[in-house]
Design a protein around this motif. Structure first.
Motif, PDB file in Angstrom:
ATOM      1  N   ALA A 209      35.914  -7.516  11.785  1.00  0.00           N
ATOM      2  CA  ALA A 209      37.275  -7.760  12.207  1.00  0.00           C
ATOM      3  C   ALA A 209      38.139  -7.646  10.831  1.00  0.00           C
ATOM      4  CB  ALA A 209      37.438  -9.304  12.253  1.00  0.00           C
ATOM      5  N   VAL A 210      37.590  -7.687   9.816  1.00  0.00           N
ATOM      6  CA  VAL A 210      38.287  -7.120   8.301  1.00  0.00           C
ATOM      7  C   VAL A 210      38.307  -5.816   8.376  1.00  0.00           C
ATOM      8  CG1 VAL A 210      38.186  -7.514   5.875  1.00  0.00           C
ATOM      9  CG2 VAL A 210      37.676  -9.508   7.328  1.00  0.00           C
ATOM     10  N   VAL A 211      37.275  -5.135   8.573  1.00  0.00           N
ATOM     11  CA  VAL A 211      37.239  -3.816   8.573  1.00  0.00           C
ATOM     12  C   VAL A 211      38.316  -3.205   9.463  1.00  0.00           C
ATOM     13  CG1 VAL A 211      35.728  -1.596   8.942  1.00  0.00           C
ATOM     14  CG2 VAL A 211      34.921  -3.617   7.532  1.00  0.00           C
ATOM     15  N   LEU A 212      38.029  -3.731  10.686  1.00  0.00           N
ATOM     16  CA  LEU A 212      39.130  -3.055  11.828  1.00  0.00           C
ATOM     17  C   LEU A 212      40.592  -3.281  11.508  1.00  0.00           C
ATOM     18  CD1 LEU A 212      37.433  -4.427  15.175  1.00  0.00           C
ATOM     19  CD2 LEU A 212      37.859  -2.105  14.271  1.00  0.00           C
ATOM     20  N   SER A 213      40.883  -4.375  10.806  1.00  0.00           N
ATOM     21  CA  SER A 213      42.303  -4.672  10.193  1.00  0.00           C
ATOM     22  C   SER A 213      42.633  -3.656   9.103  1.00  0.00           C
ATOM     23  CB  SER A 213      42.292  -6.060   9.569  1.00  0.00           C
ATOM     24  OG  SER A 213      41.672  -6.166   8.278  1.00  0.00           O
ATOM     25  N   ALA A 214      41.778  -2.866   8.693  1.00  0.00           N
ATOM     26  CA  ALA A 214      41.928  -1.836   7.709  1.00  0.00           C
ATOM     27  C   ALA A 214      42.449  -0.447   8.302  1.00  0.00           C
ATOM     28  CB  ALA A 214      40.853  -1.834   6.688  1.00  0.00           C
ATOM     29  N   VAL A 215      42.127  -0.239   9.208  1.00  0.00           N
ATOM     30  CA  VAL A 215      42.618   0.752  10.245  1.00  0.00           C
ATOM     31  C   VAL A 215      43.914   1.013  10.338  1.00  0.00           C
ATOM     32  CG1 VAL A 215      42.216   2.096  12.471  1.00  0.00           C
ATOM     33  CG2 VAL A 215      40.310   0.947  11.436  1.00  0.00           C
ATOM     34  N   PRO A 216      44.660   1.897   9.700  1.00  0.00           N
ATOM     35  CA  PRO A 216      46.050   2.029  10.005  1.00  0.00           C
ATOM     36  C   PRO A 216      46.695   2.046  11.291  1.00  0.00           C
ATOM     37  CG  PRO A 216      45.291   3.575   8.240  1.00  0.00           C
ATOM     38  CD  PRO A 216      43.908   3.110   9.160  1.00  0.00           C
ATOM     39  N   GLY A 217      47.741   1.440  11.800  1.00  0.00           N
ATOM     40  CA  GLY A 217      48.497   1.495  12.868  1.00  0.00           C
ATOM     41  C   GLY A 217      47.845   0.705  13.920  1.00  0.00           C
ATOM     42  N   VAL A 218      46.875   0.935  14.582  1.00  0.00           N
ATOM     43  CA  VAL A 218      46.017  -0.045  15.535  1.00  0.00           C
ATOM     44  C   VAL A 218      45.235  -1.042  15.007  1.00  0.00           C
ATOM     45  CG1 VAL A 218      46.236   1.688  17.293  1.00  0.00           C
ATOM     46  CG2 VAL A 218      44.212   1.532  15.879  1.00  0.00           C
ATOM     47  N   GLY A 219      44.807  -1.104  13.758  1.00  0.00           N
ATOM     48  CA  GLY A 219      43.830  -2.216  13.139  1.00  0.00           C
ATOM     49  C   GLY A 219      43.865  -3.480  13.407  1.00  0.00           C
ATOM     50  N   GLY A 220      45.239  -3.877  13.055  1.00  0.00           N
ATOM     51  CA  GLY A 220      45.768  -5.063  13.312  1.00  0.00           C
ATOM     52  C   GLY A 220      45.597  -5.857  14.578  1.00  0.00           C
ATOM     53  N   VAL A 221      46.007  -5.192  15.351  1.00  0.00           N
ATOM     54  CA  VAL A 221      45.817  -5.412  16.858  1.00  0.00           C
ATOM     55  C   VAL A 221      44.301  -5.499  17.434  1.00  0.00           C
ATOM     56  CG1 VAL A 221      46.258  -4.766  19.330  1.00  0.00           C
ATOM     57  CG2 VAL A 221      48.073  -4.403  17.578  1.00  0.00           C
ATOM     58  N   LEU A 222      43.445  -4.560  16.997  1.00  0.00           N
ATOM     59  CA  LEU A 222      42.158  -4.657  17.148  1.00  0.00           C
ATOM     60  C   LEU A 222      41.487  -5.958  16.659  1.00  0.00           C
ATOM     61  CD1 LEU A 222      41.161  -0.610  16.996  1.00  0.00           C
ATOM     62  CD2 LEU A 222      41.231  -2.183  18.954  1.00  0.00           C
ATOM     63  N   ALA A 223      41.737  -6.147  15.201  1.00  0.00           N
ATOM     64  CA  ALA A 223      41.350  -7.211  14.690  1.00  0.00           C
ATOM     65  C   ALA A 223      41.671  -8.647  15.347  1.00  0.00           C
ATOM     66  CB  ALA A 223      41.797  -7.356  13.195  1.00  0.00           C
ATOM     67  N   LEU A 224      43.055  -8.604  15.733  1.00  0.00           N
ATOM     68  CA  LEU A 224      43.546  -9.762  16.447  1.00  0.00           C
ATOM     69  C   LEU A 224      42.919  -9.980  17.650  1.00  0.00           C
ATOM     70  CD1 LEU A 224      45.627 -12.056  16.262  1.00  0.00           C
ATOM     71  CD2 LEU A 224      47.173 -10.559  17.339  1.00  0.00           C
ATOM     72  N   ARG A 225      42.654  -8.924  18.443  1.00  0.00           N
ATOM     73  CA  ARG A 225      41.857  -9.160  19.626  1.00  0.00           C
ATOM     74  C   ARG A 225      40.386  -9.484  19.350  1.00  0.00           C
ATOM     75  NH1 ARG A 225      39.574  -4.342  23.346  1.00  0.00           N
ATOM     76  NH2 ARG A 225      39.069  -5.506  25.277  1.00  0.00           N
ATOM     77  N   ARG A 226      39.932  -9.105  18.532  1.00  0.00           N
ATOM     78  CA  ARG A 226      38.369  -9.586  18.068  1.00  0.00           C
ATOM     79  C   ARG A 226      38.470 -11.114  17.849  1.00  0.00           C
ATOM     80  NH1 ARG A 226      33.524  -7.481  17.443  1.00  0.00           N
ATOM     81  NH2 ARG A 226      31.919  -8.764  15.591  1.00  0.00           N
ATOM     82  N   LEU A 227      39.387 -11.453  17.058  1.00  0.00           N
ATOM     83  CA  LEU A 227      39.644 -12.756  16.706  1.00  0.00           C
ATOM     84  C   LEU A 227      39.917 -13.737  17.781  1.00  0.00           C
ATOM     85  CD1 LEU A 227      41.326 -12.600  13.195  1.00  0.00           C
ATOM     86  CD2 LEU A 227      39.207 -13.288  13.450  1.00  0.00           C
TER      87      LEU A 227
END
Length: 91
Positions: free
Chosen positions: A63-81
């Motif tokens: 989740a932390v690594v996903l959040s570092a992806v610019p643009g869509v990373g936050g949404v992907l990390a939030l989905r994983r959480l």
């Protein structure tokens, strides 16, 4: 398990939306005022998403690594959480 922090719930979609505005401006409008206003907002939303995800008690390394992806990373990390939660078994 608890819900993700409200700051993450707000900033993850905001990061994606501001990136879309910046890309539309870059491709079609070329307005300096839009870039000057939305660019720092996007940068702040990105940093908040990464830091807030890292502080989440339920966040794993992915989740932390996903959040570092610019643009869509936050949404992907939030989905994983929100989907990586195991229901509690009773009994």
């Amino acid at each position: 398990m608890r819900r993700p922090d409200r700051l993450l719930l707000v900033c993850a979609p905001l990061e994606l939306a501001t990136l879309a505005v910046l890309l539309i401006n870059l491709g079609a409008l070329h307005l300096q005022a839009v870039a000057s206003a939305v660019g720092p907002l996007h940068g702040c939303a990105y940093l908040i998403v990464v830091l807030t995800t890292a502080r989440e008690p339920d966040a794993d390394r992915t989740a932390v690594v996903l959040s570092a992806v610019p643009g869509v990373g936050g949404v992907l990390a939030l989905r994983r959480l929100t989907t990586n939660r195991t229901p509690l078994r009773h009994g």
